[in-house]
Design a protein around this motif. Structure first.
Motif, mmCIF file in Angstrom:
data_model
loop_
_atom_site.group_PDB
_atom_site.id
_atom_site.type_symbol
_atom_site.label_atom_id
_atom_site.label_comp_id
_atom_site.label_asym_id
_atom_site.label_seq_id
_atom_site.Cartn_x
_atom_site.Cartn_y
_atom_site.Cartn_z
ATOM 1 N N ARG A 61 45.017 36.821 38.148
ATOM 2 C CA ARG A 61 43.553 36.304 38.551
ATOM 3 C C ARG A 61 43.476 35.111 38.971
ATOM 4 N NH1 ARG A 61 38.897 37.894 36.449
ATOM 5 N NH2 ARG A 61 39.971 39.371 35.064
ATOM 6 N N ALA A 64 44.435 35.396 42.612
ATOM 7 C CA ALA A 64 43.095 36.014 43.320
ATOM 8 C C ALA A 64 42.235 35.292 43.734
ATOM 9 C CB ALA A 64 42.944 37.184 42.680
ATOM 10 N N GLU A 65 41.911 34.535 42.777
ATOM 11 C CA GLU A 65 40.858 33.576 42.747
ATOM 12 C C GLU A 65 41.273 32.521 43.949
ATOM 13 O OE1 GLU A 65 40.072 32.087 38.757
ATOM 14 O OE2 GLU A 65 38.846 33.886 38.409
ATOM 15 N N ASN A 84 36.715 40.432 48.576
ATOM 16 C CA ASN A 84 36.570 40.087 47.366
ATOM 17 C C ASN A 84 36.083 41.112 46.392
ATOM 18 O OD1 ASN A 84 37.058 37.517 48.226
ATOM 19 N ND2 ASN A 84 34.921 36.789 48.589
ATOM 20 N N ILE A 87 39.328 43.037 45.372
ATOM 21 C CA ILE A 87 39.952 42.000 44.513
ATOM 22 C C ILE A 87 39.306 42.045 43.110
ATOM 23 C CG2 ILE A 87 40.634 39.801 43.758
ATOM 24 C CD1 ILE A 87 41.369 39.373 46.933
#
Length: 95
Positions: A61, A64-65, A84, A87
């Motif tokens: 997480r 990915a962010e 986005n 994801i």
């Protein structure tokens, strides 16, 4: 990434600049090798383990962010939107 011979002790050492978890550049050094080859091997082992230690500290997480933030302003708007959404969909599946 360098290997040098210390003129005072006649021993070899390696010196490396790496990025820590917070994105700061840090200088790592290890001294006292009898042979240049030993210093090179130790440097290579350090770099291999250092990379895996940093990767282990992040969750998917968080990675990915950070990637989504990195992409803003670097890619086309539609690409960012699609990326986005993909994801976020993956993140929802792995809760």
């Amino acid at each position: 990434m360098t290997v040098h011979k210390d003129p005072n002790t006649n021993k070899w050492f390696y010196s490396v600049r790496v990025e820590n978890v917070h994105g700061e550049k840090v200088h790592k050094k290890k001294r006292g090798f009898d042979k240049k080859k030993d210093a090179l091997i130790a440097q290579q082992k350090f770099l291999e383990t250092y990379d895996t230690e940093i990767e282990a500290q992040y969750t998917f997480r968080e990675i990915a962010e950070r990637f989504m933030q990195y992409s803003n302003g670097r890619k086309k708007e539609t690409t960012i939107y699609n990326q986005n959404n993909l994801i976020n969909h993956i993140l929802k599946l792995h809760r």
